[in-house]
Design a protein around this motif. Structure first.
Motif: not given
Length: 259
Positions: A57-62, A88-89
């Motif tokens: 599962f890829f998180g969102n921009d947050v 993000r990182p």
């Protein structure tokens, strides 16, 4: 009344802390390379049998935020093994130029997916892979399914994707100002069309999502192998698990069903 409130406060605080802790990752990988990455492991709660699927599962921009962790915990209890990624990182250390950026991310995801399978003992012959994500993460899951060879890939679970995306997190993404254009951006519908045949795409959409206008193009690109699941009383964030969770469960049941 004041005394009653004071007495209940510690109990309420303890209950809230307990609930928050329930969604925290439950496993620390043995592989040092995986420990160095922004990954969150939730192996299936049923250790007596192989998981129904490995959900990456890829998180969102947050980031891989609280609602994503709550969803991971729910799926873990339902017999899935889940690995979440804070994109993000990962994006921040990629090359800035579009072509090298895409190549670097594809190479890294190939290594990560293979290492995660080894770590969890989830071989591709025994455990199907589902690439999943929310918002920018959903678009990243779609891109990964189209561009990264992933043995055992069965489906994509896309929560709230838009019509265009990129492998980056910009100020515009964080502020929801506009969808990306120009070098490095891609059409989500066209990318769905590039996903290998036989891979199902489950589209989960809040009925109040501002990006729902993208769905006609996404559904056209996916054809019969794409199915849309609408979450009632939900916006783009899909953060209320009481309504989002059942829709995701239905989507996964469909994604793993085979004629």
């Amino acid at each position: 009344m004041r005394r009653t409130t004071v007495r209940l406060a510690p109990v309420l605080a303890l209950a809230l802390a307990s609930c928050a802790g329930d969604s925290e990752p439950t496993y620390a990988p043995r592989d040092a390379a995986l420990r160095a990455l922004p990954l969150y492991f939730y192996p299936s709660a049923d250790s007596t049998r192989a998981p129904r699927a490995l959900v990456f599962f890829f998180g969102n921009d947050v980031g891989f935020w609280t609602p994503h962790r709550e969803l991971a915990h729910r799926l873990q209890e339902d017999g899935f093994s889940v690995v979440g990624m804070d994109i993000r990182p990962v994006f921040s250390r990629l090359p800035r130029a579009a072509a090298p950026r895409d190549s670097a991310f594809a190479a890294e995801m190939g290594r990560v997916l293979a290492a995660v399978r080894v770590e969890l003992g989830a071989g591709p012959d025994a455990v199907p892979l589902i690439l999943a994500g929310h918002s920018l993460g959903a678009e990243t899951a779609i891109w990964t399914a189209a561009h990264v060879p992933a043995p055992g890939l069965a489906a994509v679970l896309a929560l709230g994707p838009g019509s265009r995306s990129h492998l980056d997190v910009t100020v515009a993404d964080l502020a929801n100002l506009s969808e990306p254009e120009g070098p490095g951006s891609f059409s989500v519908a066209a990318t769905i069309g590039a996903i290998p045949a036989g891979v199902r795409i489950a589209l989960v959409r809040g009925d109040g999502d501002k990006y729902r206008s993208a769905d006609s193009a996404l559904m056209s690109a996916g054809g019969a192998r794409l199915s849309r699941f609408v979450v009632p009383f939900a916006s783009h964030s899909l953060k209320r698990m009481i309504v989002t969770g059942p829709a995701v469960s239905r989507a996964l049941d469909w994604a793993l069903a085979r004629p």
